[in-house]
Motif scaffolding. Structure first.
Motif, PDB file in Angstrom:
ATOM      1  N   THR A   1       0.856  -1.187   0.000  1.00 48.04           N
ATOM      2  CA  THR A   1       0.000   0.000   0.000  1.00 48.04           C
ATOM      3  C   THR A   1       0.892   1.238   0.000  1.00 48.04           C
ATOM      4  O   THR A   1       1.800   1.348   0.837  1.00 48.04           O
ATOM      5  CB  THR A   1      -0.913   0.028   1.234  1.00 48.04           C
TER       6      THR A   1
ATOM      7  N   SER B   1      -1.900  -1.102  -3.819  1.00 46.33           N
ATOM      8  CA  SER B   1      -3.011  -0.168  -3.628  1.00 46.33           C
ATOM      9  C   SER B   1      -2.415   1.219  -3.401  1.00 46.33           C
ATOM     10  O   SER B   1      -1.328   1.347  -2.825  1.00 46.33           O
ATOM     11  CB  SER B   1      -3.872  -0.562  -2.419  1.00 46.33           C
ATOM     12  N   VAL B   2      -3.123   2.246  -3.850  1.00 41.67           N
ATOM     13  CA  VAL B   2      -2.601   3.606  -3.790  1.00 41.67           C
ATOM     14  C   VAL B   2      -3.647   4.536  -3.187  1.00 41.67           C
ATOM     15  O   VAL B   2      -4.816   4.517  -3.592  1.00 41.67           O
ATOM     16  CB  VAL B   2      -2.221   4.129  -5.196  1.00 41.67           C
TER      17      VAL B   2
ATOM     18  N   ARG C   1     -12.355  -0.720  -8.591  1.00 40.72           N
ATOM     19  CA  ARG C   1     -11.087  -0.382  -7.948  1.00 40.72           C
ATOM     20  C   ARG C   1     -11.018   1.066  -7.473  1.00 40.72           C
ATOM     21  O   ARG C   1     -10.274   1.369  -6.546  1.00 40.72           O
ATOM     22  CB  ARG C   1      -9.925  -0.656  -8.908  1.00 40.72           C
TER      23      ARG C   1
ATOM     24  N   LEU D   1      -4.851   4.153 -13.301  1.00 44.07           N
ATOM     25  CA  LEU D   1      -4.456   3.151 -12.315  1.00 44.07           C
ATOM     26  C   LEU D   1      -5.599   2.183 -12.015  1.00 44.07           C
ATOM     27  O   LEU D   1      -5.361   1.011 -11.718  1.00 44.07           O
ATOM     28  CB  LEU D   1      -3.975   3.825 -11.035  1.00 44.07           C
ATOM     29  N   SER D   2      -6.840   2.673 -12.097  1.00 40.18           N
ATOM     30  CA  SER D   2      -7.976   1.800 -11.802  1.00 40.18           C
ATOM     31  C   SER D   2      -8.108   0.657 -12.802  1.00 40.18           C
ATOM     32  O   SER D   2      -8.745  -0.357 -12.508  1.00 40.18           O
ATOM     33  CB  SER D   2      -9.281   2.613 -11.766  1.00 40.18           C
TER      34      SER D   2
ATOM     35  N   LEU E   1      -6.047   8.546 -11.638  1.00 37.84           N
ATOM     36  CA  LEU E   1      -6.992   7.637 -10.988  1.00 37.84           C
ATOM     37  C   LEU E   1      -7.656   6.706 -11.999  1.00 37.84           C
ATOM     38  O   LEU E   1      -7.820   5.503 -11.743  1.00 37.84           O
ATOM     39  CB  LEU E   1      -8.041   8.437 -10.222  1.00 37.84           C
TER      40      LEU E   1
ATOM     41  N   VAL F   1      -3.519  -3.452  -9.589  1.00 40.17           N
ATOM     42  CA  VAL F   1      -3.927  -2.415  -8.636  1.00 40.17           C
ATOM     43  C   VAL F   1      -5.251  -2.826  -8.012  1.00 40.17           C
ATOM     44  O   VAL F   1      -6.273  -2.919  -8.698  1.00 40.17           O
ATOM     45  CB  VAL F   1      -4.047  -1.041  -9.323  1.00 40.17           C
TER      46      VAL F   1
ATOM     47  N   VAL G   1       4.016   2.609 -10.874  1.00 39.69           N
ATOM     48  CA  VAL G   1       2.958   1.680 -10.486  1.00 39.69           C
ATOM     49  C   VAL G   1       2.639   0.733 -11.636  1.00 39.69           C
ATOM     50  O   VAL G   1       2.488  -0.482 -11.452  1.00 39.69           O
ATOM     51  CB  VAL G   1       1.695   2.444 -10.039  1.00 39.69           C
TER      52      VAL G   1
ATOM     53  N   GLU H   1       2.923   7.278 -11.594  1.00 43.37           N
ATOM     54  CA  GLU H   1       1.988   6.418 -12.350  1.00 43.37           C
ATOM     55  C   GLU H   1       2.739   5.345 -13.118  1.00 43.37           C
ATOM     56  O   GLU H   1       2.357   4.163 -13.110  1.00 43.37           O
ATOM     57  CB  GLU H   1       1.216   7.246 -13.367  1.00 43.37           C
TER      58      GLU H   1
ATOM     59  N   ARG I   1      -6.807  -1.238  -5.320  1.00 47.45           N
ATOM     60  CA  ARG I   1      -7.612  -0.070  -4.995  1.00 47.45           C
ATOM     61  C   ARG I   1      -6.804   1.181  -5.275  1.00 47.45           C
ATOM     62  O   ARG I   1      -5.607   1.229  -5.025  1.00 47.45           O
ATOM     63  CB  ARG I   1      -8.040  -0.074  -3.520  1.00 47.45           C
ATOM     64  N   VAL I   2      -7.446   2.206  -5.840  1.00 45.59           N
ATOM     65  CA  VAL I   2      -6.834   3.515  -5.977  1.00 45.59           C
ATOM     66  C   VAL I   2      -7.847   4.535  -5.471  1.00 45.59           C
ATOM     67  O   VAL I   2      -9.016   4.535  -5.873  1.00 45.59           O
ATOM     68  CB  VAL I   2      -6.389   3.804  -7.433  1.00 45.59           C
TER      69      VAL I   2
END
Length: 288
Positions: A5, A56-57, A107, A78-79, A75, A84, A48, A45, A86-87
């Motif tokens: 996380t 998770s971020v 997410r 990353l979703s 967002l 990933v 990740v 980004e 959860r963002v």
């Protein structure tokens, strides 16, 4: 590599609100500072995206991120990454909400805060209801200033029962039992925020499965412990990841004490950790 996380806080400091309890209210970033923030975020980004382990971020900007297009794009991007889980981002919800239709709502999540002296009540409520209608996971919160109590009660009555309304203890404020009872009627978990938690020498997940990252990629165990663990972009931080006790005397911020193992808050929030949604809301139980 286990699930990691990451709490990311870049150089962005400007906000469109001027809350008296926030040191960054109405601060204005220069164009150069905004470009630097955007470049730092895009670099993060890409990092990740290049990982091959679950991640998770939570974005915790000093300023308001979602009025900036690059935070919305981050967002969304990353979703959609399969690793990933959860963002999420902390936000005052002053921005438009239609951008969320581009994200993977399985997410994406938002941690939103209502500031009664900054935005008309109906406008904020409408934004929250719009998120609900779109299927966007989000919590709603308020700072426990005495003058905010009527607004908090009204908000709790008007929000759907399934929307968690959390209350943060005001910075430096001591609550009598009577005052705390009023806030606990609104947020059954207010007792966790009411007083700072003794943390020194207690086991904490930060520095092991949770880290804080700034715009330069410098990694620390959390926002509140300045000792660096290494850098994100040269991977030097990875050798420092291990279980360790907290070095601070107390912890009084939710994004910090959430990870103190003796509090058991991972069992309270489970998959709602980053967006601050209890697992069993609207009937959360806890032993504070």
């Amino acid at each position: 590599m286990r699930h990691l996380t990451v709490l990311y806080r870049g150089p962005l400091a400007s906000c469109d609100y001027d809350c008296a309890y926030c040191p960054f209210a109405k601060r204005r970033d220069t164009p150069e500072q905004l470009r630097a923030d955007r470049a730092a975020l895009e670099r993060f980004e890409d990092w990740v995206a290049d990982q091959r382990h679950p991640i998770s971020v939570l974005f915790t900007p000093w300023g308001e991120g979602l009025v900036r297009s690059w935070y919305r794009r981050a967002l969304v991007r990353l979703s959609h990454l399969p690793h990933v889980e959860r963002v999420a981002i902390q936000t005052n919800l002053s921005h438009r909400t239609d951008w969320t239709s581009e994200a993977d709502l399985g997410r994406l999540a938002l941690w939103t805060t209502y500031h009664p002296d900054q935005v008309p009540y109906e406008r904020f409520l409408a934004k929250s209801r719009d998120l609900t209608s779109r299927g966007v996971r989000h919590s709603v919160g308020i700072v426990g200033q005495p003058e905010h109590l009527p607004a908090a009660r009204r908000l709790r009555a008007d929000l759907p029962p399934g929307t968690y309304l959390w209350v943060n203890a005001a910075e430096g404020r001591t609550y009598t039992d009577e005052e705390a009872a009023h806030w606990t009627e609104i947020d059954p978990l207010f007792s966790y925020s009411r007083r700072p938690h003794r943390s020194r020498a207690l086991p904490c997940r930060t520095g092991d499965t949770v880290v804080s990252v700034d715009g330069n990629g410098d990694v620390r165990r959390c926002h509140f412990v300045p000792e660096p663990l290494g850098n994100l972009y040269d991977a030097s931080f990875r050798a420092s990841l291990r279980p360790r006790p907290c070095p601070a005397a107390t912890c009084d911020c939710h994004i910090g004490y959430l990870h103190l193992e003796p509090l058991g808050l991972y069992d309270v929030f489970t998959d709602g950790l980053l967006e601050r949604i209890p697992a069993h809301w609207p009937s959360p139980t806890h032993d504070a």
